[in-house]
Each structure stands twice: as C-alpha cells, then as structure tokens.
Design a protein around this motif. Structure first.
Motif, short mmCIF file in Angstrom:
data_model
loop_
_atom_site.label_atom_id
_atom_site.label_comp_id
_atom_site.label_asym_id
_atom_site.label_seq_id
_atom_site.Cartn_x
_atom_site.Cartn_y
_atom_site.Cartn_z
N VAL A 92 0.89 -1.36 -0.08
CA VAL A 92 0.09 0.00 0.14
C VAL A 92 0.87 1.23 -0.06
CG1 VAL A 92 -1.83 1.45 1.13
CG2 VAL A 92 -1.84 -1.24 1.33
N ALA A 93 1.83 1.10 0.92
CA ALA A 93 2.68 2.41 1.06
C ALA A 93 3.55 2.61 -0.39
CB ALA A 93 3.68 2.28 2.14
N ALA A 94 4.01 1.23 -1.07
CA ALA A 94 4.80 1.32 -2.12
C ALA A 94 4.25 1.60 -3.52
CB ALA A 94 5.36 -0.14 -2.30
N VAL A 95 2.72 1.89 -3.47
CA VAL A 95 2.41 1.98 -4.75
C VAL A 95 2.65 3.57 -5.41
CG1 VAL A 95 0.28 2.48 -5.94
CG2 VAL A 95 0.43 0.35 -4.58
N GLY A 96 2.85 4.18 -4.52
CA GLY A 96 3.20 5.68 -4.77
C GLY A 96 4.49 5.95 -5.22
N PHE A 97 5.38 4.69 -5.13
CA PHE A 97 6.83 4.87 -5.28
C PHE A 97 7.26 4.45 -6.43
CE2 PHE A 97 8.59 7.24 -1.54
CZ PHE A 97 7.30 7.27 -0.74
N GLY A 98 6.09 4.10 -7.66
CA GLY A 98 6.62 3.56 -8.97
C GLY A 98 6.60 2.04 -8.92
N LEU A 99 5.98 1.51 -7.83
CA LEU A 99 5.71 -0.13 -7.91
C LEU A 99 4.59 -0.26 -8.59
CD1 LEU A 99 7.15 -0.74 -4.36
CD2 LEU A 99 8.54 -0.16 -6.63
N VAL A 100 4.31 -1.74 -9.13
CA VAL A 100 3.21 -1.99 -9.38
C VAL A 100 2.80 -3.39 -8.29
CG1 VAL A 100 3.92 -3.43 -11.42
CG2 VAL A 100 1.58 -3.03 -11.17
N ALA A 101 1.48 -3.37 -7.89
CA ALA A 101 0.90 -4.33 -7.24
C ALA A 101 -0.42 -4.78 -7.94
CB ALA A 101 0.66 -4.17 -5.67
N PRO A 106 12.98 -1.79 7.64
CA PRO A 106 13.77 -0.60 6.54
C PRO A 106 12.37 -0.16 5.91
CG PRO A 106 14.15 -3.03 5.83
CD PRO A 106 13.79 -3.00 7.43
N ALA A 107 11.34 -0.74 5.78
CA ALA A 107 10.12 -0.14 5.12
C ALA A 107 9.53 0.82 5.97
CB ALA A 107 8.87 -1.30 4.88
N GLU A 108 9.55 0.69 7.27
CA GLU A 108 9.18 1.92 8.13
C GLU A 108 10.17 3.35 7.95
OE1 GLU A 108 6.61 2.18 9.86
OE2 GLU A 108 5.76 -0.01 9.70
N PRO A 119 13.93 -6.83 -3.27
CA PRO A 119 14.01 -6.45 -2.00
C PRO A 119 13.28 -5.13 -1.74
CG PRO A 119 16.23 -6.89 -2.73
CD PRO A 119 15.39 -6.80 -3.96
N LEU A 120 13.12 -4.14 -2.29
CA LEU A 120 12.38 -2.65 -1.98
C LEU A 120 11.09 -2.98 -2.50
CD1 LEU A 120 15.03 0.12 -2.52
CD2 LEU A 120 14.25 -1.28 -0.46
#
Length: 356
Positions: free
Chosen positions: A8-17, A245-247, A303-304
């Motif tokens: 959920v947090a990662a979507v805004g950073f160019g990732l695709v879920a 690290p995600a935090e 990893p990220l």
C-alpha cells in the motif's frame, strides 16, 4: 511469504501491485499470449521491470491475488484440475510439502537455477523454483520500550517473562504463514514436546492471536506507522526481519533510525517458491516467467518491492535494505520432511492449546 510487504505504501513510489485483472484486463487468459500468475497479496514488482519482461518475451502478465500464502495454496489445490493460472508464486517452506503432495506443480528446471544456492533448492525434482528468502521474527516498538525503561525481548524464552505480559500479538498459525512460521520456530527451538509447554506459557502471558499479518502489523502493533493511526496497543508483533527498513524508506519524513527493532533470537528462516501449475493453459509462457523470476533483473528489483532477499548469487541488495533489515545470523530452521510429518498435527494441537 506471505502478507509481509508494504505494498500500500509502495504504490506511490513507482511500484505495481497488480490485482484481479492485472495489466491485461479484458484479455483472454487462454490466448497463448498471456501468462497468469496466482500469488499471495504481497506480490509487487517495478513497472519498468515487468514491462521489460513483457517486451522481451512477448507475453502479457495477468496477476490474481488470493489472500495470504496459506489461502492461495489451499485454493490452488482445490482448483488444480482447472487452475486459475499458469504459475503460483508464494508457496514457502512451511507449506511446500502440502503443495507437492497434492500434485500442484509439474517439473521445470528454470534457466539460471545453477546460480541459486543449494540451500534454497528443497525439491530435487524441480517442481518449484526458489525465488526469495527472509526471516519471520518478533518486531518491537522502540519508543514503547524506551518510554517504559524496559529492555526489549531478544529470545523466544524472553516472551514468556512477566515483564512482557499482554504485549505480543501474533498471527493464527492455521491461517497465516507468519503465524505458522513462528510456531515452527518455537518447535525448532524447544523440541517436539517442549513447544507445547512454551505456548501454554505464552498464552498465560497474554499473547493475542489475530487472523493475518495485515491485522497484526497495521492494526494491533503500536510500532508501525499504520498501527499508530489505528491505535494499536501491542508493542511486540510477529513480522519479519525486513519490516524495519520499510518503516524508514516509506516514512513521510524519513527518520535517522528505524522506529522498530527485531528480536533476533526469535527468527525462523522462510524460503518462497514459484511453480508451473499442473494443467496450466500456457506452460510455455509459464516457463518464461519462472526464468524471469530468477533473472538478475528481477532478483535485484525484489528487495525494495517485497522486502525479501534474493536467492541468486551475486544479486545486489540496496544499501538501505541491508542497513535496516539484515537477515538473521542464526535463524531457526527445520527440514521440509519434518515440517511435512508434523505440521498439520502441530497446528491442530496449537489451535487446541491457544485458541480454546
């Protein structure tokens, strides 16, 4: 592994879920040009990496998410004669024997498998391909322990001490892979008989059990950003060594240090696999996708995105990831044969001891 990532947090950073219809909505999954991936909810990949695979291979990827790893495996078993997709990703060493015993996969030796460490290759028949590894560990809320002048627990045994009464939340071992991993870790640590006494002590010390990782980490745990918003009051949670690290990375204002820590003596090593489903409609495309999963490009992208470590030798891991989420040095492990022989009975006994 499991719900274990911060998609959920990662979507805004160019990732695709990708969800139900993935990147190919409206396309017939049986057209030979589409590879359908069935996964747990934590699947994520960078858009550019997935696009590169699609361009090079000529296949489009469709992703179906089926909840936690346990749910995904169980559903795949129930539908194995007419599978939902071509590849299943996310079956781990805690559930591997269940998948193999039910004939869920057909053999395939992926290109590049020779670069995957032998310790990750748990099936000599190559019905599954190792993709990643990580450690299930208790995480703690640093602010809570600092404010209460209390030293965080570091071992399984510590968690039964009166100082940590009513502080721990874990996932149901029958429904969530982190919960099952924590149970197996305790069995590895205390032995076939000792783990039952251990869980009796944990129950007496107020351990709270919830259905899945998202509820435990995002609602009950006081140390996560979402847990704080939800009013979580448990400063100890069964999560992953890679959670801190995600935090840091996805914080609105990046802190100098991670707000959460890992009780390094409570870790169990988890290995995740992907496999070509029996009766897959596009086995050729599935094989290409399995090759992709152990390519250096995907392994270094992982990893990220999914907060796990690569299994391919020489794959680079981002510095932030290794700084804030190094793998456990001495995690508990268990042979797949022992897990297969005991898992179901242990879960049944655990349910009787802890939930009733």
């Amino acid at each position: 592994m499991h719900n274990k990532t911060f998609v959920v947090a990662a979507v805004g950073f160019g990732l695709v879920a990708l969800s139900a219809c993935g990147s190919t909505q409206g396309q017939d999954k049986a057209d030979g040009k589409t590879v359908t991936l069935v996964s747990h909810d934590s699947w994520a990949v960078s858009k550019s990496v997935l696009a590169d695979f699609e361009k090079r291979s000529g296949y489009k990827v469709r992703v179906l998410k089926d909840g936690d790893a346990g749910q995904a495996v169980n559903k795949a078993i129930l539908t194995k004669d007419n599978p939902q997709g071509d590849v299943l990703f996310g079956v781990d060493n805690t559930l591997l024997s269940r998948a193999l015993d039910n004939g869920l996969f057909q053999p395939y030796t992926a290109k590049g498998l020779d670069k995957v460490g032998a310790r990750y290759q748990l099936d000599g028949k190559h019905r599954v391909t190792p993709v990643d590894y990580g450690d299930i560990c208790v995480n703690y809320d640093k602010a809570y322990f600092s404010a209460h002048h209390l030293v965080p627990p570091q071992s399984y045994a510590d968690l039964t001490k009166p100082a940590y009464k009513n502080l721990l939340v874990t996932e149901n071992a029958a429904t969530a892979s982190p919960g099952l991993g924590f149970l197996l870790g305790s069995a590895a640590r205390f032995g076939d008989q000792g783990w039952q006494d251990y869980w009796k002590k944990l129950k007496a010390n107020g351990v709270k059990v919830v259905d899945g990782w998202e509820q435990a980490y995002y609602q009950e745990f006081s140390g996560s950003s979402e847990g704080k918003k939800a009013g979580g009051d448990r400063p100890l949670v069964v999560s992953y060594a890679s959670s801190p690290p995600a935090e840091v990375i996805y914080a609105k204002k990046r802190p100098a240090t991670a707000p959460t820590g890992v009780a390094t003596g409570t870790c169990f090593r988890q290995i995740e696999f992907a496999g070509l489903l029996s009766n897959a409609q596009n086995p050729k495309g599935a094989k290409a996708f399995l090759d992709f999963l152990i390519s250096r490009e995907f392994q270094q992208d992982m990893p990220l995105n999914m907060y796990v470590y690569p299994v391919v030798a020489g794959a680079e891991v981002p510095a932030d990831f290794t700084k804030y989420g190094p793998p456990a040095r001495h995690p508990e492990t268990m042979a797949p044969e022992k897990i297969a022989a005991n898992r179901d009975q242990w879960v049944k006994t655990w349910t009787s001891l802890v939930l009733k």
